[in-house]
Write a protein that holds these residues in place. Structure first.
Motif, PDB file in Angstrom:
ATOM      1  N   PRO A 194       1.191  -1.400   0.272  1.00  0.00           N
ATOM      2  CA  PRO A 194       0.064  -0.056   0.160  1.00  0.00           C
ATOM      3  C   PRO A 194       0.926   1.595  -0.178  1.00  0.00           C
ATOM      4  O   PRO A 194       2.078   1.132   0.679  1.00  0.00           O
ATOM      5  N   VAL A 195       0.561   2.138  -0.734  1.00  0.00           N
ATOM      6  CA  VAL A 195       1.032   3.407  -0.875  1.00  0.00           C
ATOM      7  C   VAL A 195       0.206   4.348  -0.156  1.00  0.00           C
ATOM      8  O   VAL A 195      -1.018   4.811  -0.872  1.00  0.00           O
ATOM      9  N   LEU A 196      -0.077   4.539   1.263  1.00  0.00           N
ATOM     10  CA  LEU A 196      -0.891   5.862   1.525  1.00  0.00           C
ATOM     11  C   LEU A 196      -0.322   8.042   1.658  1.00  0.00           C
ATOM     12  O   LEU A 196       1.055   7.733   1.183  1.00  0.00           O
ATOM     13  N   PHE A 197      -0.874   7.938   0.977  1.00  0.00           N
ATOM     14  CA  PHE A 197      -0.663   9.615   0.977  1.00  0.00           C
ATOM     15  C   PHE A 197      -1.413  10.513   1.388  1.00  0.00           C
ATOM     16  O   PHE A 197      -2.427   9.624   1.393  1.00  0.00           O
ATOM     17  N   THR A 198      -0.613  11.088   2.290  1.00  0.00           N
ATOM     18  CA  THR A 198      -0.708  11.876   3.100  1.00  0.00           C
ATOM     19  C   THR A 198      -0.113  13.029   2.675  1.00  0.00           C
ATOM     20  O   THR A 198       0.113  13.394   2.270  1.00  0.00           O
ATOM     21  N   GLY A 199      -0.828  14.551   4.069  1.00  0.00           N
ATOM     22  CA  GLY A 199      -0.198  15.789   4.171  1.00  0.00           C
ATOM     23  C   GLY A 199       0.934  15.622   4.544  1.00  0.00           C
ATOM     24  O   GLY A 199       1.714  14.869   5.097  1.00  0.00           O
ATOM     25  N   LEU A 200       1.602  16.983   4.727  1.00  0.00           N
ATOM     26  CA  LEU A 200       3.003  16.508   4.528  1.00  0.00           C
ATOM     27  C   LEU A 200       3.399  16.528   6.075  1.00  0.00           C
ATOM     28  O   LEU A 200       3.915  15.611   6.502  1.00  0.00           O
ATOM     29  N   GLU A 201       2.911  16.953   6.858  1.00  0.00           N
ATOM     30  CA  GLU A 201       2.577  16.891   8.758  1.00  0.00           C
ATOM     31  C   GLU A 201       2.550  15.564   8.796  1.00  0.00           C
ATOM     32  O   GLU A 201       3.087  15.026   9.869  1.00  0.00           O
ATOM     33  N   SER A 202       1.823  15.265   8.471  1.00  0.00           N
ATOM     34  CA  SER A 202       1.525  13.533   9.102  1.00  0.00           C
ATOM     35  C   SER A 202       2.294  12.940   8.209  1.00  0.00           C
ATOM     36  O   SER A 202       2.856  12.195   9.167  1.00  0.00           O
ATOM     37  N   ALA A 203       2.633  12.746   7.203  1.00  0.00           N
ATOM     38  CA  ALA A 203       3.742  11.967   7.019  1.00  0.00           C
ATOM     39  C   ALA A 203       4.899  12.086   8.085  1.00  0.00           C
ATOM     40  O   ALA A 203       5.486  10.852   8.056  1.00  0.00           O
ATOM     41  N   GLU A 204       5.416  12.914   8.624  1.00  0.00           N
ATOM     42  CA  GLU A 204       6.836  12.945   9.106  1.00  0.00           C
ATOM     43  C   GLU A 204       5.971  12.924  10.431  1.00  0.00           C
ATOM     44  O   GLU A 204       6.769  11.788  11.201  1.00  0.00           O
ATOM     45  N   LEU A 205       4.607  13.254  10.889  1.00  0.00           N
ATOM     46  CA  LEU A 205       4.805  12.510  12.070  1.00  0.00           C
ATOM     47  C   LEU A 205       4.513  10.881  12.572  1.00  0.00           C
ATOM     48  O   LEU A 205       5.075  10.064  13.006  1.00  0.00           O
ATOM     49  N   ILE A 206       4.086  10.310  10.960  1.00  0.00           N
ATOM     50  CA  ILE A 206       4.237   8.442  10.873  1.00  0.00           C
ATOM     51  C   ILE A 206       5.453   7.876  11.220  1.00  0.00           C
ATOM     52  O   ILE A 206       5.244   7.103  12.354  1.00  0.00           O
ATOM     53  N   LYS A 207       5.993   8.741  10.937  1.00  0.00           N
ATOM     54  CA  LYS A 207       7.270   7.962  11.295  1.00  0.00           C
ATOM     55  C   LYS A 207       8.326   8.368  12.618  1.00  0.00           C
ATOM     56  O   LYS A 207       8.223   6.821  13.779  1.00  0.00           O
ATOM     57  N   TYR A 208       7.799   9.660  13.768  1.00  0.00           N
ATOM     58  CA  TYR A 208       7.891   9.363  14.785  1.00  0.00           C
ATOM     59  C   TYR A 208       7.393   8.564  15.441  1.00  0.00           C
ATOM     60  O   TYR A 208       7.402   8.114  16.383  1.00  0.00           O
ATOM     61  N   ALA A 209       5.655   8.018  15.106  1.00  0.00           N
ATOM     62  CA  ALA A 209       4.938   8.215  15.959  1.00  0.00           C
ATOM     63  C   ALA A 209       4.938   6.369  15.570  1.00  0.00           C
ATOM     64  O   ALA A 209       5.103   5.907  16.642  1.00  0.00           O
TER      65      ALA A 209
END
Ligand code: UDX
Length: 439
Positions: A194-209
């Motif tokens: 799956p390739v999940l497209f999100t907003g910029l901030e969400s993608a950045e937070l996904i990594k940390y979360a």
């Protein structure tokens, strides 16, 4: 489609090599001419199984180049990936963005035609917009858009993780940029990733979360292991029992001497800073960081206790110093806390690691490095397994115990079972098991 990857560290090199394997033309840029020269000779500066073959194959096929010339490769590129380091800043533990910012300025000065600038390094939430501002200031006319595409590569299986990911996360808000990223990852979406497209901030937070959650899982099972010892339960059974619940999952429930490596310690600290600065402090993450730090010291104390409470003049053999197997990476390895603690307590340390000794030697002065497990064990008062390398799983325990001063084995990764130990002369300590199985 042409790709430029800035930074030939772990993430840049693996990503660049894998994109070239998909058939794209990739140029990897590094400031360090020495590293570029080595890469051009197929000398890979990091230990990652399969990476040398992948680099060689694609370099010879003309799809993968290495250069110090950022300007030319950015001019030609449709997508520029920023994969430079983001070390923990001294003092507060926030991610240091100096390398990212200087890469952004250089990229900005050389953009030509529409280009998507992609952050691949793990960067604080808001960095993609911060870079966008830097690029706009440097080159107001440039035609570009930002994307955030965090990596989830584990050392030792990075190529497999890139080629068969659980998911790809792309933060992007511009249609043209989204189209380029979708084309780049099409080979994976064809394989049902799956390739999940999100907003910029969400993608950045996904990594940390994501990393914060996995680190929490490890810290949790480590505390459960302590509790198991106190109440005579077996953490292996408890981990299995909770892991079978699909909502929990069996992975990342292996107790050990604490998590290390280039990501979890750094990313949990950064997440804590991000959350505090955003006015939404994460006390859970703070507790995970504190318990992991405390765990490493507790492990050293446990070894000393097994030696009768006094390590002075004792010879301790250490098997494995890298933060996990199949890597020579020593970053934040628990061994860097545990071994100095033992030395301060007066122990004499002999150690062996299948890959990390060269790196470890400068970080752990005073350790007597050996060529194999058996020479480490010779004359030792105890043997400690710190990293679960495969070659430590099938040691000849009778031979080992015969050459040690005392047959004492401290297995901080639980790689042996009581059934395997029972017929040997070893006194065996492991973690999170009932007293009868523990010592
Ligand atoms: C991690 C993430 O898994 C990856 O997605 C991310 O992008 C980078 O960080 P890595 O640091 O290479 O990868 O190794 P990983 O296998 O996740 O292990 C990290 C640390 O946790 C190691 O010290 C390991 O020994 C420890 N660990 C892991 C445990 O103690 N128990 C576990 O169950 C799993």
């Amino acid at each position: 489609m042409k790709i430029c990857v800035v930074g030939t560290g772990y993430v840049g090199l693996v990503s660049g090599a894998c994109f070239s394997e998909f058939g794209f033309h990739v140029t990897c840029v590094d400031k360090d001419a020495g590293i570029v020269a080595r890469l051009e000779r197929d000398e890979i500066p990091i230990y990652e199984p399969g990476l040398d073959d992948l680099v060689h194959k694609n370099r010879v096929a003309g799809r993968l180049d290495f250069t110090t010339n950022l300007a030319n490769s950015v001019k030609d590129a449709d997508a520029v990936f920023i994969a430079v380091g983001t070390p923990s800043r001294r003092g507060d533990g926030a991610a240091d963005l100096v390398f990212v910012e200087s890469a952004a300025r250089e990229i900005a000065a050389n953009l030509s035609g529409f280009t998507v600038i992609v952050t691949k390094s793990t960067v604080p939430v808001g960095t993609a917009r911060h870079i966008e501002r830097i690029v706009r200031e440097t080159s107001p006319e440039a035609d570009f858009a930002m994307a955030s595409n965090p990596e989830f590569l584990r050392e030792g299986s990075a190529i497999e993780d890139f080629m068969r990911p659980d998911r790809v996360v792309v933060g992007v808000e511009d249609e043209r940029a989204r189209d380029i990223l979708a084309r780049l990852y099409r080979p994976l979406s064809l394989r049902d990733a799956p390739v999940l497209f999100t907003g910029l901030e969400s993608a950045e937070l996904i990594k940390y979360a994501g990393n914060g959650f996995l680190a929490t899982k490890i810290a949790f099972i480590n505390q459960i292991a302590d509790l198991c010892e106190a109440v005579d339960a077996d953490v292996q059974d408890v981990a299995k029992g909770i892991g079978l619940d699909g909502r929990i999952g069996a992975k990342f429930l292996h107790p050990g001497p604490g998590f290390g490596g280039s990501c979890f310690p750094k990313d949990t600290r950064a997440l804590s800073v991000i959350a505090r600065e955003a006015g939404a402090p994460m006390s859970l993450v703070d507790a995970v960081i504190a318990s992991n730090d405390a765990r490493k010291q507790a492990m050293a104390k446990r070894i000393i206790a097994a030696l009768g409470g006094d390590a002075r003049g004792k010879r301790i053999g250490i098997l494995g110093v890298s933060f996990k197997p199949n890597t020579d990476d020593m970053r934040e390895s628990p061994s860097l806390d545990i071994i100095p603690h033992l030395m301060e307590a007066g122990a004499d340390i002999r150690a062996f690691d299948p890959a990390a000794m060269e790196r470890a030697a400068e970080m752990l002065p005073g350790v007597d490095w050996q060529e194999d497990s058996y020479t480490v064990a010779k004359g030792a008062d105890c043997l400690v397994i710190l990293t679960e390398w495969n070659e430590f799983r099938a040691l000849d325990l009778n031979k080992l115990s015969a050459i040690m001063k005392r047959p004492l084995l401290i297995d901080l990764r639980n790689i042996y079972t009581l059934e395997e130990i029972a017929p040997t002369p070893f006194t065996y300590h492991s973690i999170g098991r009932p007293a009868a199985l523990r010592d």
